[in-house]
Scaffold this motif. Structure first.
Motif, PDB file in Angstrom:
ATOM      1  N   VAL A 198     -41.413 -24.044-118.331  1.00 31.21           N
ATOM      2  CA  VAL A 198     -41.212 -22.909-117.436  1.00 31.21           C
ATOM      3  C   VAL A 198     -39.749 -22.471-117.469  1.00 31.21           C
ATOM      4  O   VAL A 198     -39.435 -21.279-117.589  1.00 31.21           O
ATOM      5  CB  VAL A 198     -41.628 -23.290-115.994  1.00 31.21           C
ATOM      6  CG1 VAL A 198     -41.174 -22.229-115.001  1.00 31.21           C
ATOM      7  CG2 VAL A 198     -43.135 -23.494-115.916  1.00 31.21           C
ATOM      8  N   ALA A 199     -38.840 -23.434-117.382  1.00 30.47           N
ATOM      9  CA  ALA A 199     -37.406 -23.127-117.371  1.00 30.47           C
ATOM     10  C   ALA A 199     -36.975 -22.435-118.659  1.00 30.47           C
ATOM     11  O   ALA A 199     -36.187 -21.483-118.633  1.00 30.47           O
ATOM     12  CB  ALA A 199     -36.607 -24.406-117.171  1.00 30.47           C
ATOM     13  N   GLU A 203     -33.948 -21.921-108.919  1.00 28.57           N
ATOM     14  CA  GLU A 203     -33.371 -20.931-108.010  1.00 28.57           C
ATOM     15  C   GLU A 203     -34.146 -19.617-108.083  1.00 28.57           C
ATOM     16  O   GLU A 203     -34.425 -18.985-107.058  1.00 28.57           O
ATOM     17  CB  GLU A 203     -31.903 -20.692-108.381  1.00 28.57           C
ATOM     18  CG  GLU A 203     -31.183 -19.671-107.523  1.00 28.57           C
ATOM     19  CD  GLU A 203     -30.996 -20.117-106.071  1.00 28.57           C
ATOM     20  OE1 GLU A 203     -30.804 -19.244-105.210  1.00 28.57           O
ATOM     21  OE2 GLU A 203     -31.067 -21.340-105.808  1.00 28.57           O
ATOM     22  N   SER A 204     -34.530 -19.217-109.301  1.00 33.58           N
ATOM     23  CA  SER A 204     -35.253 -17.950-109.450  1.00 33.58           C
ATOM     24  C   SER A 204     -36.675 -18.029-108.912  1.00 33.58           C
ATOM     25  O   SER A 204     -37.279 -17.013-108.566  1.00 33.58           O
ATOM     26  CB  SER A 204     -35.270 -17.529-110.924  1.00 33.58           C
ATOM     27  OG  SER A 204     -36.022 -18.438-111.698  1.00 33.58           O
ATOM     28  N   LEU A 205     -37.228 -19.259-108.837  1.00 35.91           N
ATOM     29  CA  LEU A 205     -38.597 -19.442-108.359  1.00 35.91           C
ATOM     30  C   LEU A 205     -38.690 -19.685-106.857  1.00 35.91           C
ATOM     31  O   LEU A 205     -39.780 -19.628-106.292  1.00 35.91           O
ATOM     32  CB  LEU A 205     -39.244 -20.635-109.079  1.00 35.91           C
ATOM     33  CG  LEU A 205     -39.635 -20.441-110.553  1.00 35.91           C
ATOM     34  CD1 LEU A 205     -39.892 -21.796-111.206  1.00 35.91           C
ATOM     35  CD2 LEU A 205     -40.860 -19.546-110.681  1.00 35.91           C
ATOM     36  N   LYS A 206     -37.566 -19.971-106.222  1.00 38.10           N
ATOM     37  CA  LYS A 206     -37.618 -20.502-104.849  1.00 38.10           C
ATOM     38  C   LYS A 206     -38.263 -19.556-103.848  1.00 38.10           C
ATOM     39  O   LYS A 206     -38.931 -20.003-102.918  1.00 38.10           O
ATOM     40  CB  LYS A 206     -36.218 -20.884-104.376  1.00 38.10           C
ATOM     41  CG  LYS A 206     -35.281 -19.725-104.094  1.00 38.10           C
ATOM     42  CD  LYS A 206     -33.960 -20.197-103.506  1.00 38.10           C
ATOM     43  CE  LYS A 206     -33.090 -19.016-103.112  1.00 38.10           C
ATOM     44  NZ  LYS A 206     -31.806 -19.452-102.533  1.00 38.10           N
ATOM     45  N   ASP A 207     -38.100 -18.241-104.024  1.00 35.07           N
ATOM     46  CA  ASP A 207     -38.644 -17.298-103.050  1.00 35.07           C
ATOM     47  C   ASP A 207     -40.079 -16.890-103.341  1.00 35.07           C
ATOM     48  O   ASP A 207     -40.786 -16.430-102.453  1.00 35.07           O
ATOM     49  CB  ASP A 207     -37.767 -16.039-102.993  1.00 35.07           C
ATOM     50  CG  ASP A 207     -36.401 -16.307-102.392  1.00 35.07           C
ATOM     51  OD1 ASP A 207     -36.315 -17.205-101.519  1.00 35.07           O
ATOM     52  OD2 ASP A 207     -35.428 -15.657-102.806  1.00 35.07           O
ATOM     53  N   ILE A 208     -40.505 -17.068-104.585  1.00 35.15           N
ATOM     54  CA  ILE A 208     -41.838 -16.575-104.946  1.00 35.15           C
ATOM     55  C   ILE A 208     -42.804 -17.687-105.305  1.00 35.15           C
ATOM     56  O   ILE A 208     -44.005 -17.576-105.068  1.00 35.15           O
ATOM     57  CB  ILE A 208     -41.728 -15.558-106.114  1.00 35.15           C
ATOM     58  CG1 ILE A 208     -43.064 -14.844-106.321  1.00 35.15           C
ATOM     59  CG2 ILE A 208     -41.255 -16.210-107.410  1.00 35.15           C
ATOM     60  CD1 ILE A 208     -42.978 -13.640-107.222  1.00 35.15           C
ATOM     61  N   THR A 247     -32.051 -25.898-113.169  1.00 37.32           N
ATOM     62  CA  THR A 247     -31.498 -25.504-111.867  1.00 37.32           C
ATOM     63  C   THR A 247     -31.592 -23.998-111.679  1.00 37.32           C
ATOM     64  O   THR A 247     -31.973 -23.513-110.607  1.00 37.32           O
ATOM     65  CB  THR A 247     -30.026 -25.951-111.749  1.00 37.32           C
ATOM     66  OG1 THR A 247     -29.962 -27.372-111.875  1.00 37.32           O
ATOM     67  CG2 THR A 247     -29.439 -25.529-110.408  1.00 37.32           C
ATOM     68  N   ARG A 248     -31.250 -23.246-112.735  1.00 37.68           N
ATOM     69  CA  ARG A 248     -31.328 -21.779-112.670  1.00 37.68           C
ATOM     70  C   ARG A 248     -32.761 -21.325-112.453  1.00 37.68           C
ATOM     71  O   ARG A 248     -33.036 -20.401-111.676  1.00 37.68           O
ATOM     72  CB  ARG A 248     -30.782 -21.175-113.973  1.00 37.68           C
ATOM     73  CG  ARG A 248     -29.383 -20.599-113.841  1.00 37.68           C
ATOM     74  CD  ARG A 248     -29.027 -19.649-114.981  1.00 37.68           C
ATOM     75  NE  ARG A 248     -29.447 -20.111-116.279  1.00 37.68           N
ATOM     76  CZ  ARG A 248     -28.628 -20.617-117.203  1.00 37.68           C
ATOM     77  NH1 ARG A 248     -27.351 -20.795-116.921  1.00 37.68           N
ATOM     78  NH2 ARG A 248     -29.098 -20.967-118.383  1.00 37.68           N
ATOM     79  N   ALA A 249     -33.696 -21.969-113.161  1.00 40.64           N
ATOM     80  CA  ALA A 249     -35.109 -21.606-113.029  1.00 40.64           C
ATOM     81  C   ALA A 249     -35.625 -21.908-111.625  1.00 40.64           C
ATOM     82  O   ALA A 249     -36.370 -21.115-111.040  1.00 40.64           O
ATOM     83  CB  ALA A 249     -35.934 -22.360-114.067  1.00 40.64           C
TER      84      ALA A 249
END
Length: 516
Positions: free
Chosen positions: A98-99, A126-131, A122-124
């Motif tokens: 996924v990352a 962060e981008s997934l945290k809201d959705i 870590t970047r991935a």
């Protein structure tokens, strides 16, 4: 919504051979607006978006970004101009994490020799945290459900810091809670001044989330209106060029008690996704299977067809016990399954329409020498696709040349080619426009009226309520109950799908009362 224009499309034309996909389309996008783009499948929506993203070059016409005329020759150039595109069909790499998928564009642009996987994860995350905070960035993409892969696609687009975000049917594979999370993100992006082009066939989403709506029909611009100045009925009328009438055909007036049982399933279980499922399907009945995504619906029907493992279970077809080990056994019995994943399992994109229609039972189009008779194959495909009102440039054209909705019609024609006694349709109208939905709903009812037993899995509650004669509801692999007649309501289905029905039974039992 600002009056500042961030993108303008002027008199764009695009043809594919004799098919004119776009015929002088004009489109304007303002800063910080969510602009819906609606139209039937084949109306030119996806083609227009691919022109914006540089995947197609227009035959003529101009594209302006912030007042500057641009020529976009590929997706990378589009990204550099601040354009992000979430495709209707998932375009990720299934055999990497996924990352890695989310960070693919950043990795491609980097000049470093080595990849910092910890930083990438870590970047991935962060981008997934809201959705989609539940998705593990380290998981292989092909281990995820289709809805989760769609969320990864959206998260990937959000990492590009785009000024224009194109969302092509983003909620088609999402659950209600996942859709709500996406809508929240869309409104947040809008507040930051990001402009969104939102393609959807779901009128409720268009009128709840969008500021303006543009309608295309047959590659031609029809209208652009503020949503508060129009109505869903008016948008649909503009899409199809006529009043579509009732979305769902009249249900069967026959009593279930008077119908012959075609299929009886009992004690059906696999190792972990579903257990102890039992139901009867009657001749001429449309039997719905509902429940939240992940409830085991697809796995359960696939087990009947030999496409998924079956640990226990008895299957009786027309009163006789049958054994189905492989899908070929199911086809021989006259039981066919249409997958929810059209791109991967429904059609062969690089093969012709005619070959896709015939592929389930090639001996039907073979001559005495056991060779395929091309003329017979084309005739079969033409007859069945005419029934489905397929829009194409000919039976020899590859399925990849068709719009998503027309690809689905080819998949349906393939099912009908074997004259099935039972047809199982998994999300049959996902990603299909209103006009095509009406046609497919009418076809399903016509099949039932002709004596075919039909099982429909759908995540769209209005479709389940409006189309099905009875509905079995599942929750976490368990059968919660079966509704019929006036009891088939969205409220009752949600009640059972959430597991409330079983919880109430347990409560009643603890009070020493009997449960019917």
């Amino acid at each position: 919504m600002s009056n500042e224009v961030v993108m303008e499309i002027v008199d764009v034309h695009k043809s594919f051979g004799a098919t004119k996909a776009l015929a002088g389309v004009n489109f304007t996008l303002h800063k910080g607006e969510i602009h819906a783009l609606c139209g039937e499948n084949g109306a030119g929506k996806s083609t227009l978006m691919k022109v914006i993203d540089g995947l197609h070059q227009p035959d003529s016409g101009d594209l302006y970004i912030k007042g500057n005329k641009v020529v976009i020759r590929g997706a990378l150039e589009a990204q550099k101009l601040g354009i992000g595109f979430v495709h209707q069909e998932i375009v990720l790499c299934p055999d990497v994490s996924v990352a890695e998928n989310i960070n693919m564009a950043l990795t491609n642009q980097s000049n470093k020799w080595f990849v910092n996987f910890a930083k990438m994860n870590t970047r991935a995350k962060e981008s997934l945290k809201d959705i989609a905070p539940h998705i593990n960035p380290a998981a292989r993409l092909d281990s995820l459900r289709i809805s989760e892969q769609q969320l990864v696609e959206i998260a990937k687009a959000l990492t590009l810091d785009c000024e224009v975000l194109i969302l092509d049917e983003p909620t088609a594979a999402l659950t209600e809670s996942e859709s709500k999370a996406l809508f929240s993100i869309m409104q947040s992006l809008k507040a930051k001044g990001i402009s969104i082009i939102y393609i959807s066939h779901r009128m409720a989403e268009v009128f709840e989330q969008c500021d303006r709506v543009t309608v295309l029909r047959d590659g031609i611009w029809i209208s652009t209106e503020k949503v508060q100045n129009t109505s869903p009925n008016e948008v649909v009328k503009n899409m199809v060029g006529r009043d579509v009438g009732h979305l769902y055909p009249e249900k069967s007036q026959c009593s279930i008690a008077d119908m012959e049982v075609m299929l009886e399933v009992s004690n059906l279980s696999d190792s972990n996704r579903f257990s102890n499922i039992g139901f009867k399907l009657h001749q001429g009945e449309i039997f719905g299977v509902s429940g939240l995504i992940g409830a085991g619906r697809s796995e359960m029907v696939k087990a009947i067809c030999g496409l998924h493992e079956r640990k226990t279970g008895n299957i009786h077809f027309q009163g006789k016990s049958i054994s189905i080990s492989h899908y070929s056994d199911s086809i021989d019995q006259g039981i066919v399954y249409l997958s929810e994943d059209r791109k991967e399992d429904g059609v062969f994109l690089d093969m012709s329409i005619a070959r896709n229609v015939s592929v389930l039972k090639l001996d039907q189009v073979c001559n005495n020498l056991k060779c395929i008779d091309a003329s017979v194959e084309r005739e079969q495909a033409q007859r069945l696709t005419d029934k489905l009102k397929l829009k194409s440039a000919g039976m020899d054209k590859p399925v990849s040349s068709l719009s998503g909705g027309n690809q689905q019609k080819v998949a349906l024609a393939k099912m009908l080619s074997v004259n099935p006694s039972i047809i199982i349709l998994d999300e049959p109208t996902r990603g299909i426009d209103v006009g095509a939905k009406v046609e497919i709903h009418q076809l399903i009812r016509q099949l039932a009226n002709e004596g075919v037993g039909v099982i429909v899995i759908s995540s769209e509650l209005p479709e389940v309520v409006g189309l099905c004669d009875r509905v079995m509801v599942m929750h976490e692999g368990k059968q919660q109950g079966t509704l019929g007649g006036d009891d088939i309501t969205e409220q009752n289905i949600i009640h059972l799908a959430s597991g409330l029905g079983q919880r109430e039974k347990r409560i009643i039992k603890t009070k020493g009362l009997e449960v019917a």
